[in-house]
Scaffold this motif. Structure first.
Motif, mmCIF file in Angstrom:
data_model
loop_
_atom_site.group_PDB
_atom_site.id
_atom_site.type_symbol
_atom_site.label_atom_id
_atom_site.label_comp_id
_atom_site.label_asym_id
_atom_site.label_seq_id
_atom_site.Cartn_x
_atom_site.Cartn_y
_atom_site.Cartn_z
ATOM 1 N N GLY A 46 -11.756 12.029 -3.929
ATOM 2 C CA GLY A 46 -10.993 11.681 -4.829
ATOM 3 C C GLY A 46 -10.281 12.657 -5.511
ATOM 4 O O GLY A 46 -11.005 14.017 -5.712
ATOM 5 N N SER A 69 -1.886 2.180 -4.591
ATOM 6 C CA SER A 69 -3.241 1.737 -4.649
ATOM 7 C C SER A 69 -3.226 0.257 -5.246
ATOM 8 O O SER A 69 -4.282 -0.086 -4.430
ATOM 9 C CB SER A 69 -3.757 2.597 -6.117
ATOM 10 N N PHE A 74 -6.842 -1.863 -4.719
ATOM 11 C CA PHE A 74 -7.618 -1.202 -5.454
ATOM 12 C C PHE A 74 -7.223 -1.436 -7.146
ATOM 13 O O PHE A 74 -6.329 -1.761 -7.463
ATOM 14 C CB PHE A 74 -7.531 0.525 -5.442
ATOM 15 N N TYR A 140 -12.675 1.785 -10.930
ATOM 16 C CA TYR A 140 -11.147 2.034 -10.804
ATOM 17 C C TYR A 140 -11.035 3.169 -9.891
ATOM 18 O O TYR A 140 -11.634 4.195 -10.060
ATOM 19 C CB TYR A 140 -10.842 2.532 -12.268
ATOM 20 N N LYS A 141 -10.219 2.629 -8.855
ATOM 21 C CA LYS A 141 -9.721 3.823 -7.783
ATOM 22 C C LYS A 141 -8.915 4.918 -8.296
ATOM 23 O O LYS A 141 -8.894 6.207 -8.026
ATOM 24 C CB LYS A 141 -9.235 3.056 -6.877
ATOM 25 N N THR A 142 -8.094 4.579 -9.291
ATOM 26 C CA THR A 142 -6.598 5.566 -9.684
ATOM 27 C C THR A 142 -6.493 5.357 -11.036
ATOM 28 O O THR A 142 -6.430 4.268 -11.641
ATOM 29 C CB THR A 142 -5.300 5.111 -8.933
ATOM 30 N N ASP A 172 -15.142 9.455 -5.553
ATOM 31 C CA ASP A 172 -13.952 8.824 -4.682
ATOM 32 C C ASP A 172 -12.819 8.458 -5.362
ATOM 33 O O ASP A 172 -11.823 7.754 -4.994
ATOM 34 C CB ASP A 172 -14.614 7.811 -3.766
ATOM 35 N N SER A 173 -12.638 8.759 -6.610
ATOM 36 C CA SER A 173 -11.707 8.159 -7.615
ATOM 37 C C SER A 173 -10.520 9.162 -7.766
ATOM 38 O O SER A 173 -10.758 10.508 -7.797
ATOM 39 C CB SER A 173 -12.034 7.548 -8.956
#
Length: 216
Positions: A46, A69, A74, A140-142, A172-173
């Motif tokens: 991330g 994203s 995501f 939350y990815k982004t 990983d974000s």
């Protein structure tokens, strides 16, 4: 060494003088070098991403990452720190992803509009509390923190609290921080930093006001 080779091969100033066969060989060499570079860079992580500088396009570029994203399915969160005195057009455009996207325009507009520093600080701190909840949430990815650099520059937030918050993000974000005047400690902490350079602007050069679809 591979990076230097790739840079040399990418020099377009010499390509126009190459024959068809020379050009083909050069492109084959570029492909081989690029494949080796990609093989060496198999790690994923991330990222902390900073868009700063006096040029236009910092939020626009960040929204491009947001769209990517969302396209991958995501979950994304956007917290706007300064903008918010009006309903941003990008919020309306992104409504179709309401099941994946949380969008908070928590600012109250430009500082010369509010004219109340204590209120601006309180608003920025509330926006940061909301942002931190998303940063810490592995769902939350982004997370886009739009114009947070302005809040840092003006002293509405401390660099220390923001860096401490970034330390809490899942491995990983991705967190994107936009706005001119990004402080040096944040730039040092970031994985990817882009500085937008102002060359010309119609407001300054031609007296053209902000326009729908371009500035907002």
């Amino acid at each position: 060494m591979l990076d230097q080779t790739a840079e040399a091969l990418n020099n377009e100033s010499t390509q126009s003088s190459l024959s068809a066969e020379q050009y083909k060989r050069k492109m084959q060499q570029r492909k081989t070098v690029q494949a080796k570079r990609l093989a060496e860079r198999s790690q994923q992580k991330g990222l902390i991403i900073v868009h700063t500088g006096n040029g236009k396009g910092k939020t626009t570029a960040a929204l491009g990452m947001v769209l990517r994203s969302l396209g991958h399915g995501f979950k994304v969160a956007i917290v706007q720190f300064i903008k918010g005195g009006w309903e941003p057009a990008e919020k309306a455009a992104l409504n179709q992803w309401s099941d994946q996207l949380d969008f908070h325009a928590m600012g109250e507009g430009f500082t010369w509009e509010t004219q109340d520093r204590d209120r601006d600080i309180q608003t920025a701190q509330l926006a940061w509390d909301q942002a931190l909840a998303y940063i810490q949430n592995p769902a939350y990815k982004t997370v886009l923190l739009d114009e947070i650099n302005i809040a840092l520059k003006l002293g509405y937030l401390s660099v220390e609290q923001v860096l401490a918050g970034l330390d809490q993000k899942p491995a990983d974000s991705h967190v994107i921080l936009t706005g001119r005047g990004a402080p040096s400690p944040l730039i040092d902490r970031a994985d990817l930093v882009t500085e937008m350079t102002l060359v010309k602007h119609p407001f300054k050069e031609q007296g053209i006001k902000a326009q729908a679809g371009i500035e907002y």
